[in-house]
Design a protein around this motif. Sequence first.
Motif, PDB file in Angstrom:
ATOM      1  N   ILE A  82       0.835  -1.204   0.000  1.00 52.08           N
ATOM      2  CA  ILE A  82       0.000   0.000   0.000  1.00 52.08           C
ATOM      3  C   ILE A  82       0.869   1.253   0.000  1.00 52.08           C
ATOM      4  N   LEU A  83       1.984   1.200   0.731  1.00 53.17           N
ATOM      5  CA  LEU A  83       2.894   2.354   0.729  1.00 53.17           C
ATOM      6  C   LEU A  83       3.487   2.573  -0.665  1.00 53.17           C
ATOM      7  N   ARG A  84       3.890   1.486  -1.298  1.00 52.29           N
ATOM      8  CA  ARG A  84       4.469   1.597  -2.640  1.00 52.29           C
ATOM      9  C   ARG A  84       3.455   2.157  -3.629  1.00 52.29           C
ATOM     10  N   GLU A  85       2.208   1.678  -3.527  1.00 50.74           N
ATOM     11  CA  GLU A  85       1.157   2.159  -4.436  1.00 50.74           C
ATOM     12  C   GLU A  85       0.908   3.650  -4.262  1.00 50.74           C
ATOM     13  N   LEU A  86       0.939   4.117  -3.028  1.00 53.72           N
ATOM     14  CA  LEU A  86       0.668   5.524  -2.763  1.00 53.72           C
ATOM     15  C   LEU A  86       1.850   6.425  -3.120  1.00 53.72           C
ATOM     16  N   LEU A  87       3.055   5.864  -3.160  1.00 52.71           N
ATOM     17  CA  LEU A  87       4.254   6.667  -3.420  1.00 52.71           C
ATOM     18  C   LEU A  87       4.722   6.610  -4.871  1.00 52.71           C
ATOM     19  N   LEU A  88       4.335   5.571  -5.580  1.00 47.11           N
ATOM     20  CA  LEU A  88       4.967   5.288  -6.863  1.00 47.11           C
ATOM     21  C   LEU A  88       4.695   6.352  -7.915  1.00 47.11           C
ATOM     22  N   ASN A 127       4.231  11.205   1.402  1.00 44.52           N
ATOM     23  CA  ASN A 127       4.743  11.560   0.076  1.00 44.52           C
ATOM     24  C   ASN A 127       5.838  12.620   0.187  1.00 44.52           C
ATOM     25  N   ILE A 128       6.987  12.158   0.624  1.00 44.70           N
ATOM     26  CA  ILE A 128       8.167  13.027   0.729  1.00 44.70           C
ATOM     27  C   ILE A 128       9.281  12.404  -0.115  1.00 44.70           C
ATOM     28  N   PRO A 129      10.246  13.192  -0.578  1.00 45.26           N
ATOM     29  CA  PRO A 129      11.295  12.671  -1.469  1.00 45.26           C
ATOM     30  C   PRO A 129      12.065  11.485  -0.903  1.00 45.26           C
ATOM     31  N   GLN A 130      12.326  11.479   0.433  1.00 52.33           N
ATOM     32  CA  GLN A 130      13.089  10.381   1.013  1.00 52.33           C
ATOM     33  C   GLN A 130      12.363   9.036   0.838  1.00 52.33           C
ATOM     34  N   ASN A 131      11.050   9.043   1.050  1.00 52.45           N
ATOM     35  CA  ASN A 131      10.283   7.806   0.888  1.00 52.45           C
ATOM     36  C   ASN A 131      10.210   7.373  -0.573  1.00 52.45           C
ATOM     37  N   GLN A 132      10.106   8.339  -1.449  1.00 55.27           N
ATOM     38  CA  GLN A 132      10.076   7.996  -2.876  1.00 55.27           C
ATOM     39  C   GLN A 132      11.422   7.432  -3.334  1.00 55.27           C
ATOM     40  N   GLN A 133      12.502   7.964  -2.766  1.00 53.42           N
ATOM     41  CA  GLN A 133      13.820   7.425  -3.088  1.00 53.42           C
ATOM     42  C   GLN A 133      13.973   5.999  -2.559  1.00 53.42           C
ATOM     43  N   ALA A 134      13.367   5.728  -1.401  1.00 57.19           N
ATOM     44  CA  ALA A 134      13.419   4.376  -0.844  1.00 57.19           C
ATOM     45  C   ALA A 134      12.691   3.390  -1.763  1.00 57.19           C
ATOM     46  N   ILE A 135      11.556   3.799  -2.290  1.00 56.61           N
ATOM     47  CA  ILE A 135      10.812   2.945  -3.231  1.00 56.61           C
ATOM     48  C   ILE A 135      11.646   2.711  -4.488  1.00 56.61           C
ATOM     49  N   LYS A 136      12.296   3.763  -4.970  1.00 59.19           N
ATOM     50  CA  LYS A 136      13.119   3.639  -6.175  1.00 59.19           C
ATOM     51  C   LYS A 136      14.306   2.690  -5.926  1.00 59.19           C
ATOM     52  N   ALA A 137      14.920   2.809  -4.733  1.00 55.77           N
ATOM     53  CA  ALA A 137      16.045   1.933  -4.400  1.00 55.77           C
ATOM     54  C   ALA A 137      15.597   0.471  -4.326  1.00 55.77           C
ATOM     55  N   ILE A 138      14.423   0.227  -3.756  1.00 58.28           N
ATOM     56  CA  ILE A 138      13.907  -1.149  -3.683  1.00 58.28           C
ATOM     57  C   ILE A 138      13.627  -1.685  -5.082  1.00 58.28           C
ATOM     58  N   ASP A 139      13.015  -0.847  -5.933  1.00 62.36           N
ATOM     59  CA  ASP A 139      12.712  -1.288  -7.305  1.00 62.36           C
ATOM     60  C   ASP A 139      13.986  -1.581  -8.095  1.00 62.36           C
ATOM     61  N   ASP A 140      15.012  -0.766  -7.860  1.00 58.58           N
ATOM     62  CA  ASP A 140      16.298  -1.004  -8.556  1.00 58.58           C
ATOM     63  C   ASP A 140      16.877  -2.353  -8.149  1.00 58.58           C
ATOM     64  N   ARG A 141      16.835  -2.663  -6.882  1.00 57.54           N
ATOM     65  CA  ARG A 141      17.361  -3.949  -6.402  1.00 57.54           C
ATOM     66  C   ARG A 141      16.514  -5.118  -6.907  1.00 57.54           C
ATOM     67  N   GLU A 208      12.573  -0.289   7.152  1.00 59.83           N
ATOM     68  CA  GLU A 208      12.854   1.121   7.462  1.00 59.83           C
ATOM     69  C   GLU A 208      11.706   2.008   7.012  1.00 59.83           C
ATOM     70  N   LEU A 209      11.178   1.722   5.802  1.00 56.97           N
ATOM     71  CA  LEU A 209      10.072   2.533   5.281  1.00 56.97           C
ATOM     72  C   LEU A 209       8.821   2.361   6.135  1.00 56.97           C
ATOM     73  N   LYS A 210       8.525   1.136   6.536  1.00 50.72           N
ATOM     74  CA  LYS A 210       7.310   0.892   7.321  1.00 50.72           C
ATOM     75  C   LYS A 210       7.422   1.435   8.742  1.00 50.72           C
ATOM     76  N   LEU A 211       8.666   1.522   9.262  1.00 50.57           N
ATOM     77  CA  LEU A 211       8.849   1.990  10.633  1.00 50.57           C
ATOM     78  C   LEU A 211       8.942   3.507  10.762  1.00 50.57           C
ATOM     79  N   LYS A 212       8.972   4.207   9.644  1.00 44.78           N
ATOM     80  CA  LYS A 212       8.993   5.669   9.715  1.00 44.78           C
ATOM     81  C   LYS A 212       7.692   6.173  10.329  1.00 44.78           C
ATOM     82  N   PRO A 213       7.740   7.255  11.103  1.00 44.37           N
ATOM     83  CA  PRO A 213       6.538   7.721  11.832  1.00 44.37           C
ATOM     84  C   PRO A 213       5.338   7.948  10.924  1.00 44.37           C
TER      85      PRO A 213
END
Length: 412
Positions: A82-88, A127-141, A208-213
């Motif tokens: 759900i986080l990925r869907e909302l951030l992608l 929806n902040i840049p850090q979370n979007q970068q985390a999604i991008k890093a996961i997709d790259d891996r 890390e993404l899920k544990l962010k406040p």
Amino acid sequence: MFARVRRFVNRVLNNSRRINNEPLNRVSLIVIILIDIFILVNVFIGLNDISGWHLSPSQAYPCYAQWQTYRTETSKDKDYNILRELLLYKNSNQPSQKQIYQETATDHIGQVSPICLQYAEYVDNINIPQNQQAIKAIDDRQSKISNLRQANSRIRAEYDSTLLEKIAGQSREQSINQVGAEKAKQELEKNNRNISQLEQEISNLKNELKLKPESSELITFLQNGEQFYQIEQGYKRASFWYPSIQFAFQALFLLPLIFIALLVHQFSQRRRYGLVALISWHLLVIFFIPLIAKIFEFLQFGAIFQFLFDVISAIFGSLLFLVSYIYILLIPLIGFGIIKFFQKIVLNPKLQAVNRIQKSLCVRCAKKIRHNDAYCPHCGYYQYVECHNCHDLTYKHLPHCKHCGSSQEREL
């Protein structure tokens, strides 16, 4: 009854093709038909616009579908999904999710659910840049893992072929494979180590993404069963009433048009404005066509249908085809009642005759005639009937003879 229906149809056709009882020429008829088509198209456009005036269930509860998908998902990774869907697909140029929900209600009747607006605030917070970068890093891996697994599949195929060549005693120079058996084994082990490392990195990034406040707040909100129940009940209630609300607005659009066309038609008939009477009659028919269509649509999908559906479901379970049986029996009965209502009250010839004779109008077509005319010069209808008591001529459809006062019920 069929004779009355036939007379009614003939009257409609005659009124649609004649001006002062004179038939239209072909050019005029084509022009009238083109006007009818243009107006009918615009009527349906107007109906479509006004039917969307009130917020639909999906507009009033825009978070319901996504929230329901989350709650019904059984995957262990559903929080991340759900986080990925909302951030992608979110970028900085788009308005916030809350603004999108609020703009939906602009120039519409109704309001967006406050719970969905609260949900939108949580979505905007993640929806902040850090979370979007985390999604991008996961997709790259994930992409790297996919490439490594494809390479492993190719290497295993070549490895099996190399072993067969080795068993057959074929020299390395004659081999068609690019990698020898020993080297293939080393490549597979190396790739598998890289895949394990990447999977571990992905797992860490997801945690890390899920544990962010901001993520924890959204997930906690989505797991709140009481608030979801309120959204679900509101959505179902809105879905139940929405067809009825649409029909009410569509009727609100059509009824003034029908009323105005009817007044103009009656006025033009009294004043013998033939062309105006013809056009107003066509407008009256055109406005009735979508009204009848919308009535049947409402009966098929509106609150009545939903009520019958719920009753059948509660009593007979899955035997929902019984709803069709009920409609097959019910609609003819309703139609019969409507016909009787119009025949006995609205279009009753006895009631119409009283008003028309008082105004020196033809008993059948309601055109102006002279007081002593036996036949209508407009439609040729004979105005009188012989009294069974005194045998003098008296008016048709009136209850008593104008000469002797005896009842004429047997003659009507």
